[in-house]
Design a protein around this motif. Structure first.
Motif, PDB file in Angstrom:
ATOM      1  N   GLY A   1       0.819  -1.197   0.000  1.00  0.00           N
ATOM      2  CA  GLY A   1       0.000   0.000   0.000  1.00  0.00           C
ATOM      3  C   GLY A   1       0.853   1.246   0.000  1.00  0.00           C
ATOM      4  N   ILE A   2       0.276   2.376  -0.433  1.00  0.00           N
ATOM      5  CA  ILE A   2       0.956   3.669  -0.443  1.00  0.00           C
ATOM      6  C   ILE A   2       0.724   4.364   0.888  1.00  0.00           C
ATOM      7  N   THR A   3       1.786   4.907   1.464  1.00  0.00           N
ATOM      8  CA  THR A   3       1.676   5.609   2.750  1.00  0.00           C
ATOM      9  C   THR A   3       1.856   7.121   2.601  1.00  0.00           C
ATOM     10  N   GLU A   4       2.547   7.572   1.558  1.00  0.00           N
ATOM     11  CA  GLU A   4       2.738   9.019   1.384  1.00  0.00           C
ATOM     12  C   GLU A   4       3.010   9.318  -0.090  1.00  0.00           C
ATOM     13  N   ILE A   5       2.489  10.451  -0.546  1.00  0.00           N
ATOM     14  CA  ILE A   5       2.696  10.909  -1.915  1.00  0.00           C
ATOM     15  C   ILE A   5       3.245  12.331  -1.859  1.00  0.00           C
ATOM     16  N   GLY A   6       4.310  12.545  -2.599  1.00  0.00           N
ATOM     17  CA  GLY A   6       4.859  13.886  -2.753  1.00  0.00           C
ATOM     18  C   GLY A   6       5.122  14.154  -4.229  1.00  0.00           C
ATOM     19  N   ALA A   7       4.721  15.306  -4.735  1.00  0.00           N
ATOM     20  CA  ALA A   7       4.905  15.620  -6.147  1.00  0.00           C
ATOM     21  C   ALA A   7       5.138  17.108  -6.306  1.00  0.00           C
ATOM     22  N   VAL A   8       6.002  17.456  -7.265  1.00  0.00           N
ATOM     23  CA  VAL A   8       6.328  18.855  -7.551  1.00  0.00           C
ATOM     24  C   VAL A   8       6.175  19.072  -9.047  1.00  0.00           C
ATOM     25  N   LYS A   9       5.443  20.132  -9.417  1.00  0.00           N
ATOM     26  CA  LYS A   9       5.252  20.468 -10.825  1.00  0.00           C
ATOM     27  C   LYS A   9       6.223  21.590 -11.190  1.00  0.00           C
ATOM     28  N   VAL A  10       7.034  21.357 -12.249  1.00  0.00           N
ATOM     29  CA  VAL A  10       8.041  22.339 -12.655  1.00  0.00           C
ATOM     30  C   VAL A  10       8.029  22.507 -14.163  1.00  0.00           C
ATOM     31  N   ARG A  11       8.450  23.668 -14.607  1.00  0.00           N
ATOM     32  CA  ARG A  11       8.663  23.918 -16.034  1.00  0.00           C
ATOM     33  C   ARG A  11       9.725  25.004 -16.173  1.00  0.00           C
ATOM     34  N   GLY A  12      10.707  24.752 -17.010  1.00  0.00           N
ATOM     35  CA  GLY A  12      11.760  25.725 -17.237  1.00  0.00           C
ATOM     36  C   GLY A  12      12.547  26.065 -15.985  1.00  0.00           C
ATOM     37  N   GLY A  13      12.656  25.103 -15.060  1.00  0.00           N
ATOM     38  CA  GLY A  13      13.404  25.328 -13.826  1.00  0.00           C
ATOM     39  C   GLY A  13      12.620  26.050 -12.750  1.00  0.00           C
ATOM     40  N   VAL A  14      11.346  26.344 -13.003  1.00  0.00           N
ATOM     41  CA  VAL A  14      10.526  27.069 -12.041  1.00  0.00           C
ATOM     42  C   VAL A  14       9.476  26.136 -11.458  1.00  0.00           C
ATOM     43  N   GLU A  15       9.330  26.153 -10.118  1.00  0.00           N
ATOM     44  CA  GLU A  15       8.314  25.335  -9.468  1.00  0.00           C
ATOM     45  C   GLU A  15       6.951  25.988  -9.645  1.00  0.00           C
ATOM     46  N   LEU A  16       5.982  25.204 -10.183  1.00  0.00           N
ATOM     47  CA  LEU A  16       4.636  25.708 -10.425  1.00  0.00           C
ATOM     48  C   LEU A  16       3.653  25.288  -9.355  1.00  0.00           C
ATOM     49  N   GLY A  17       3.953  24.247  -8.605  1.00  0.00           N
ATOM     50  CA  GLY A  17       3.046  23.779  -7.577  1.00  0.00           C
ATOM     51  C   GLY A  17       3.581  22.533  -6.922  1.00  0.00           C
ATOM     52  N   ALA A  18       2.972  22.175  -5.770  1.00  0.00           N
ATOM     53  CA  ALA A  18       3.400  20.971  -5.046  1.00  0.00           C
ATOM     54  C   ALA A  18       2.173  20.237  -4.535  1.00  0.00           C
ATOM     55  N   PHE A  19       2.343  18.925  -4.367  1.00  0.00           N
ATOM     56  CA  PHE A  19       1.265  18.063  -3.879  1.00  0.00           C
ATOM     57  C   PHE A  19       1.873  17.134  -2.850  1.00  0.00           C
ATOM     58  N   GLN A  20       1.257  17.107  -1.626  1.00  0.00           N
ATOM     59  CA  GLN A  20       1.795  16.226  -0.592  1.00  0.00           C
ATOM     60  C   GLN A  20       0.665  15.766   0.309  1.00  0.00           C
ATOM     61  N   THR A  21       0.664  14.472   0.608  1.00  0.00           N
ATOM     62  CA  THR A  21      -0.331  13.952   1.546  1.00  0.00           C
ATOM     63  C   THR A  21       0.130  12.609   2.073  1.00  0.00           C
ATOM     64  N   LEU A  22      -0.200  12.341   3.338  1.00  0.00           N
ATOM     65  CA  LEU A  22      -0.087  11.003   3.879  1.00  0.00           C
ATOM     66  C   LEU A  22      -1.301  10.201   3.408  1.00  0.00           C
ATOM     67  N   VAL A  23      -1.146   8.892   3.337  1.00  0.00           N
ATOM     68  CA  VAL A  23      -2.221   8.021   2.857  1.00  0.00           C
ATOM     69  C   VAL A  23      -2.362   6.846   3.820  1.00  0.00           C
ATOM     70  N   ASN A  24      -3.598   6.587   4.233  1.00  0.00           N
ATOM     71  CA  ASN A  24      -3.858   5.430   5.095  1.00  0.00           C
ATOM     72  C   ASN A  24      -3.888   4.185   4.217  1.00  0.00           C
ATOM     73  N   PRO A  25      -2.927   3.277   4.383  1.00  0.00           N
ATOM     74  CA  PRO A  25      -2.870   2.107   3.483  1.00  0.00           C
ATOM     75  C   PRO A  25      -3.892   1.032   3.818  1.00  0.00           C
ATOM     76  N   GLY A  26      -4.560   1.138   4.969  1.00  0.00           N
ATOM     77  CA  GLY A  26      -5.540   0.133   5.345  1.00  0.00           C
ATOM     78  C   GLY A  26      -4.918  -1.164   5.803  1.00  0.00           C
ATOM     79  N   GLU A  27      -3.678  -1.129   6.241  1.00  0.00           N
ATOM     80  CA  GLU A  27      -2.987  -2.336   6.692  1.00  0.00           C
ATOM     81  C   GLU A  27      -1.914  -1.937   7.694  1.00  0.00           C
ATOM     82  N   ARG A  28      -1.364  -2.933   8.381  1.00  0.00           N
ATOM     83  CA  ARG A  28      -0.327  -2.668   9.376  1.00  0.00           C
ATOM     84  C   ARG A  28       0.932  -2.181   8.685  1.00  0.00           C
ATOM     85  N   LEU A  29       1.624  -1.268   9.350  1.00  0.00           N
ATOM     86  CA  LEU A  29       2.862  -0.709   8.801  1.00  0.00           C
ATOM     87  C   LEU A  29       4.043  -1.498   9.351  1.00  0.00           C
ATOM     88  N   PRO A  30       4.855  -2.120   8.513  1.00  0.00           N
ATOM     89  CA  PRO A  30       6.008  -2.879   9.001  1.00  0.00           C
ATOM     90  C   PRO A  30       6.958  -1.986   9.807  1.00  0.00           C
TER      91      PRO A  30
END
Length: 609
Positions: free
Chosen positions: A59-88
């Protein structure tokens, strides 16, 4: 004969117009994504933290993403995610993420819509991209979301191509971030790792410039597993036109190594330097090539014909097909009192009957054996005299030859029983010969002599295939001129002038203009083609067949012909279904060997396997 050409309705303006090699512009002025420069491309650099394991089980526990063009950051996306299962526990130690942190986090099905919207229209970038993409695709499949299939760049794969072992000992994200002096240190947290990957991506883009990689399409190809030879010779594809035509790979001494054709020369030649090209002989050819010559053509048919002629003229070592058109053979019924069949290399302007062309002597002899099975024709090579008889061979004793050598049959009777059926089969109705073979096959099958029936079937295939082919070729090659045209994709007309089955001229009229001026100019400048003997007097059989395929397209229009383009009403073409059935049986697609003959209306025969 002439036919109206200008009464077709106008077609809609095409969605795309042709631009230069690196800028294929759409109607609204935007650039086709693969041709975008890397500086103008929008990237979403993404990183996932997971529970470990494979995509279909973790399962996925965290997502991080950055949108860039021409060396400039246009936006960011970040969130923790509940995987619905025990975390090792080892994941907690590695990332610092705990189950307490994930308990209030949204599940992946709630996060996917926002993430997919963030990805829309951008190129997805990740370090070891197959891992991250695999988890996202599995999540979309589980929860009913369509995966948008974005273009993907893998910074790890690019680093393996762009950096040497002397520069970096491995291609881990931390190693590359340190090498490129990233402002953010990877911490096994999604957003930090995504931002570190952004700096690595920018460093790799700068490094790829030295490999002549400047567009998104180039970068995607560069990331794949191309050979050092492909990478070193990639410049050979520079400055080629994006038009229909022929390309010739040449060696240092200017010898043609390989000849090919394409609707887009530049695009096709570039494909030889990508990971999709894995043929060993092409790799060897690229190592020897020093330049690529482009021959622009009016349209794809002219390109196909020029390719055939260049291959026939130069026999390039790395072309496998169409290299030796002069090696075809013909089956000749000799012009003498008691004619016989002979395999010959060329056609003569005489009264003999010919069948062919055959690609090999073996195939011609197979067809000849079929004739011998069907009609009582002599098989010896003697020149028989009408005055002096000679001793008969064993075939006469076995009843397989009428013994013209002993004058037991008159020339007139021999012609009627043996020679005339073959002559008629070559230019008219082959039914007597074909029916005789089919009847014999049926008789052998009834007696369970299936192997012998299969031998007869192979002879039938060789004979009927050659007869169908020759009558089809003869129908067009007997015409002094055929002028035809068809619409292209941008509103113009592709025009051909064919003389005795040879392409004499080719042209394309400008979009949405009357094609008559272009057509008249093509006819005036067309090659003069003189008739010759046989069904292919002026070109190779393969060239004429390419032309026939183009002429027989549903959207091709005949403009003018010098006479009637006709085939025999009771010709070999009506046995095409029989030929297809026989070939299917021979290839194992049809287990039936039996055959039958049934009557139909107008006393026509329908033969089927």
């Amino acid at each position: 004969m002439s036919y109206p050409l200008s009464n077709l309705p106008r077609v809609a303006q095409p969605a795309y117009v042709q631009g230069t090699l690196d800028t294929l512009l759409s109607a609204d002025g935007s650039v086709e994504p693969a041709a975008l420069s890397l500086a103008d491309t929008t990237f979403v650099v993404l990183d996932l933290e997971t529970t470990g394991g494979a995509a279909d089980g973790g399962g996925i526990t965290e997502i991080g993403a950055v949108k860039v063009r021409g060396g400039v950051e246009l936006g960011a996306f970040q969130t923790l995610v509940n995987p619905g299962e025990r975390l090792p526990p080892f994941i907690t130690v590695l990332t610092g993420i705990t189950e307490a942190m994930l308990a209030p986090a949204p599940p992946i099905e709630s996060v996917l819509p926002s993430l997919l919207e963030f990805l829309r229209g951008a190129v997805l970038v990740a370090h070891n991209a197959p891992y991250d993409v695999g988890f996202l695709k599995a999540a979309c499949a589980r929860h009913g979301y369509a995966w948008p299939s974005p273009r993907v760049l893998d910074t790890a794969a690019i680093a393996r191509r762009a950096l040497t072992r002397d520069e970096v000992p491995n291609r881990k994200l931390g190693t590359l971030a340190q090498f490129f002096r990233s402002a953010v240190e990877p911490t096994h947290r999604a957003l930090d790792d995504a931002r570190a990957t952004v700096d690595v991506l920018h460093g790799l883009i700068e490094r790829m410039g030295s490999f002549r990689v400047h567009t998104l399409g180039d970068a995607i190809d560069f990331a794949r597993a191309v050979t050092p030879t492909q990478r070193r010779k990639r410049h050979l594809a520079d400055d080629l036109p994006s038009v229909p035509g022929v390309y010739v790979f040449r060696a240092a001494d200017d010898r043609p190594l390989y000849v090919g054709t394409s609707k887009d020369i530049a695009k096709r030649v570039k494909s030889y330097f990508t990971a999709s090209e894995k043929r060993a002989r092409i790799s060897e050819m690229l190592a020897a090539a020093t330049r690529v010559e482009a021959v622009e053509c009016a349209h794809s048919l002219e390109a196909e014909v020029r390719e055939l002629r260049l291959i026939a003229a130069h026999s390039p070592p790395y072309n496998r097909r169409s290299k030796y058109p002069e090696r075809v053979v013909w089956l000749k019924l000799t012009d003498e009192p008691y004619p016989r069949l002979s395999v010959v290399r060329s056609l003569a302007d005489d009264n003999a009957a010919y069948l062919g062309p055959f690609s090999s002597r073996r195939t011609a002899e197979l067809a000849a054996a079929g004739v011998y099975d069907a009609v009582p024709m002599r098989q010896c090579t003697h020149k028989l005299s009408l005055r002096t008889p000679i001793a008969a061979c064993a075939l006469a004793e076995l009843g397989k030859c009428p013994a013209p050598c002993e004058h037991k049959i008159t020339p007139e009777e021999y012609a009627a029983r043996a020679a005339q059926p073959f002559r008629t089969a070559t230019h008219g109705d082959p039914e007597p010969v074909i029916r005789s073979l089919v009847d014999r096959m049926e008789a052998l099958s009834d007696r369970r002599r299936y192997e012998e029936a299969a031998v007869l079937r192979s002879r039938l295939i060789a004979l009927l295939r050659a007869t169908v082919r020759m009558q089809r070729l003869s129908a067009v090659t007997r015409l002094a001129e055929v002028v035809a045209a068809r619409r292209n994709d941008v509103g113009g007309w592709e025009i051909v002038v064919v003389r005795h089955g040879r392409l004499a001229a080719a042209a394309t009229s400008p979009p949405y203009e009357h094609p008559r001026p272009t057509l008249d100019a093509a006819r005036m400048t067309a090659e003069t083609v003189l008739p010759g003997p046989g069904p292919v007097p002026a070109a190779s059989a393969e060239e004429t067949e390419r032309i026939l395929a183009w002429l027989e397209r549903a959207d091709t229009r005949l403009v003018e012909t010098s006479g009637d383009w006709v085939s025999p009403v009771r010709g070999a073409a009506r046995f095409t279904d029989l030929l297809n059935r026989a070939e299917a049986a021979a290839s194992g697609k049809d287990s039936s060997v039996r055959s039958s003959v049934t009557d139909r209306s107008d006393d026509a025969r329908s033969l089927r396997l």
